[in-house]
Design an enzyme around this catalytic site. Sequence first.
Site, PDB file in Angstrom:
ATOM      1  N   ASN A 214      26.671  41.433  20.686  1.00 53.18           N
ATOM      2  CA  ASN A 214      28.026  41.352  21.412  1.00 53.18           C
ATOM      3  C   ASN A 214      28.978  42.426  20.688  1.00 53.18           C
ATOM      4  O   ASN A 214      28.494  42.955  19.673  1.00 53.18           O
ATOM      5  CB  ASN A 214      28.732  39.813  21.240  1.00 53.18           C
ATOM      6  CG  ASN A 214      28.568  39.386  19.741  1.00 53.18           C
ATOM      7  OD1 ASN A 214      29.489  40.164  18.923  1.00 53.18           O
ATOM      8  ND2 ASN A 214      27.814  38.386  19.473  1.00 53.18           N
ATOM      9  N   ASP A 283      24.405  32.762  20.493  1.00 52.79           N
ATOM     10  CA  ASP A 283      24.325  31.688  20.831  1.00 52.79           C
ATOM     11  C   ASP A 283      22.556  31.432  21.141  1.00 52.79           C
ATOM     12  O   ASP A 283      22.067  30.279  20.843  1.00 52.79           O
ATOM     13  CB  ASP A 283      25.059  30.913  22.016  1.00 52.79           C
ATOM     14  CG  ASP A 283      26.229  30.825  21.729  1.00 52.79           C
ATOM     15  OD1 ASP A 283      26.504  30.631  20.703  1.00 52.79           O
ATOM     16  OD2 ASP A 283      27.006  31.012  22.653  1.00 52.79           O
ATOM     17  N   PHE A 329      36.333  29.487  14.985  1.00 59.88           N
ATOM     18  CA  PHE A 329      36.912  30.565  16.268  1.00 59.88           C
ATOM     19  C   PHE A 329      36.346  30.266  17.341  1.00 59.88           C
ATOM     20  O   PHE A 329      35.231  30.096  17.614  1.00 59.88           O
ATOM     21  CB  PHE A 329      36.760  32.027  15.712  1.00 59.88           C
ATOM     22  CG  PHE A 329      37.804  32.349  14.734  1.00 59.88           C
ATOM     23  CD1 PHE A 329      38.771  33.468  14.870  1.00 59.88           C
ATOM     24  CD2 PHE A 329      38.008  31.945  13.320  1.00 59.88           C
ATOM     25  CE1 PHE A 329      39.835  33.640  14.096  1.00 59.88           C
ATOM     26  CE2 PHE A 329      38.885  32.455  12.481  1.00 59.88           C
ATOM     27  CZ  PHE A 329      39.775  33.515  13.000  1.00 59.88           C
TER      28      PHE A 329
END
Length: 405
Positions: A214, A283, A329
């Site tokens: 990411n 994830d 977060f």
Amino acid sequence: MPDWKQKRKVVLGITGGISAYKTPEIVRALVKSGCDVEAVLTSDGEKFVSPMVLSTLAGKRVWRQSDFLSDDAGWKIPHITLADWADVVIVAPCTAETLSNMARGAGKELLCSLLLATGAPVVVFPAMNVNMLNHPATARNMEILKETGIIIADPETGSLACGYEGKGRLPSVEVILEEMWKTLCPSKKLEGKNVLVTAGPTWEFLDPVRFLSNPSTGKMGYAMARSAWYRGASVTFVHGPAAFSNLSGFDVKSVVSAEEMKRTVLALSEEMDYIVKAAAVGDFRAASFSDRKIKRANADAVTVDLVQNTDIAASLGERKRQGQTLIGFAAESHDLLANASEKMKRKNLDYIVANDITASGSGFGTDTNSVRLLSRDGSADEFSGTKEDVAERVWNRILEEDWLL
């Protein structure tokens, strides 16, 4: 920039060491940070760096030994007026001779008299030959100064101007400024506390050359770590593949994958008082890793099976000990508060910092952020600004609440 960093008055003392050639860059960086700088040269310091250069960069005159007790400038009593004016005094570089003078309380030099007169915090950066640094007399002088409350910064190790290899280098400009900010930080509520912060992305490899990841740069996590360090915390910084210009003061653990981050964080978690999960952990990972590069060949499409990585924050929540604070977060693209609140409860977090990654100037890769800080009691605070400003305000809010418990 936090309010307490703005318009600080800095006296920079420069002594007669070869690393004085770096001091123009220190002055430049201080001025760029909004500081008002008064440079003071020792008589030997004048031999290593041009007063004209320093004066040009500071935008004002430079104080020299000839100004001390002189007919022309002595009436200004510079060792008293500068001592009273300063918010902080930095001595960089500091030679063995100046360390000795300071330890003895000698006041022959303008700089040493100023140091005797000031009530401002003093940060000293010794820089010299490794053998001089290791000499018992130098070590004794530094201990004497520490006992009086003077902060002695650790020299760096590397190639020295004299040709030696070893400890004795003047730290980088970035390190010098961070040590100064730590000294000036008005809050020390994290002194004696262990804080772990995760930051950056993870890479989940599909084959030797491709990975899932990411756009996280780790800037928000870094800001949280640095702000905790300013407050006196012992900071462990666990980061994925991201570049950081200055990690001084941190115990740094570099990882690549989510699995590596999980093992590292869980192994350290028990001794931590605060854990800040600011990393953008992947994830999912590939169900199987190909040890050979996946070739296009004649395939129109390639299918990759993915499996979930362990939820590190949830694992920390399951084993959270009494007195430990967990801060998560949540980077969300929709239903910000609902999703963040659900995550906080499910993962047994004490706080969660939520931001909308679709909003302008917020989220991945930016220097600014706009967040909502949710706490277990149901309160929600909104903070925006630079990531440094946001980190400052998040810590202020958390520590304000913890201080009342």
